[in-house]
Enzyme design. Sequence first.
Site, PDB file in Angstrom:
ATOM      1  N   GLU A 151       0.818  -1.090   0.144  1.00 27.95           N
ATOM      2  CA  GLU A 151       0.022  -0.007  -0.014  1.00 27.95           C
ATOM      3  C   GLU A 151       0.841   1.194  -0.154  1.00 27.95           C
ATOM      4  OE1 GLU A 151      -0.238  -2.676   1.997  1.00 27.95           O
ATOM      5  OE2 GLU A 151      -2.108  -3.049   2.568  1.00 27.95           O
ATOM      6  N   CYS A 211      -0.165   1.608   7.526  1.00 22.95           N
ATOM      7  CA  CYS A 211      -0.693   1.807   6.057  1.00 22.95           C
ATOM      8  C   CYS A 211      -1.926   2.564   6.340  1.00 22.95           C
ATOM      9  CB  CYS A 211      -0.744   0.471   5.309  1.00 22.95           C
ATOM     10  SG  CYS A 211       0.975   0.077   4.425  1.00 22.95           S
TER      11      CYS A 211
HETATM   12  N1  THU Z   1       1.899  -6.731   4.012  1.00 24.89           N
HETATM   13  C1  THU Z   1       1.776  -5.634   3.179  1.00 24.89           C
HETATM   14  O1  THU Z   1       2.260  -5.508   2.179  1.00 24.89           O
HETATM   15  N2  THU Z   1       0.225  -5.334   2.886  1.00 24.89           N
HETATM   16  C2  THU Z   1      -0.719  -5.496   4.198  1.00 24.89           C
HETATM   17  O2  THU Z   1      -1.814  -5.260   3.948  1.00 24.89           O
HETATM   18  C3  THU Z   1      -0.269  -6.425   4.907  1.00 24.89           C
HETATM   19  C4  THU Z   1       1.038  -7.022   5.149  1.00 24.89           C
HETATM   20  C5  THU Z   1       3.395  -7.296   3.832  1.00 24.89           C
HETATM   21  C6  THU Z   1       4.335  -6.786   4.838  1.00 24.89           C
HETATM   22  C7  THU Z   1       5.331  -8.016   4.784  1.00 24.89           C
HETATM   23  O3  THU Z   1       6.172  -7.750   3.670  1.00 24.89           O
HETATM   24  C8  THU Z   1       4.294  -8.919   4.509  1.00 24.89           C
HETATM   25  O4  THU Z   1       3.256  -8.667   4.051  1.00 24.89           O
HETATM   26  C9  THU Z   1       4.022  -9.852   5.735  1.00 24.89           C
HETATM   27  O5  THU Z   1       3.686  -9.052   6.852  1.00 24.89           O
END
Ligand code: THU
Length: 152
Positions: free
Chosen positions: A74, A109
């Site tokens: 995000e 985020c």
């Molecule tokens: N992550 C995201 O990119 N967005 C989300 O909405 C939840 C989590 C990523 C962060 C990390 O790279 C991985 O997912 C595990 O937490």
Amino acid sequence: MEGGGQHPAPAAPPGQPQGERLQLLLRRSREAKNCAYCPYSRFPVGAALLTAGGEIFSGCNVENACYSLGVCAERTAIQKAISEGHTSFRAMAITSDLGDSFIVPCGACRQVMREFGTDWDIYLTKADGTYIIKRLEELLPLSFGPEDLKKV
Ligand code: THU
């Protein structure tokens, strides 16, 4: 059909993407997920951000061997859009491989999204393409934002 599951068909409120535009937003978030760099979590996430002007910026999570430097999908999408001059957003779609639950953005985020207003829509998807829509206000109630700094 993609996007059909959780969302009733009747007319979306003004401002919400519809039809082909919405399908494109969802597709762009899926495509971004395929670019995720997540060798540590093995949890790929994609996001696609729709600007007020109708452009779409996508992003994926980008992890790092120094774990704490990892960035969520995000925020990658938001940083891409901001750095190309876009600050007004209508919607963001988020995609992961979760099959039984809708992907939800982390707290960090949500706060970064909130910087750019509280009245836009976040499309939380499941791996099968079904989705639910949440206003940013719902995801981050009683939020602190730029306006609050002007109150003192
Ligand atoms: N992550 C995201 O990119 N967005 C989300 O909405 C939840 C989590 C990523 C962060 C990390 O790279 C991985 O997912 C595990 O937490």
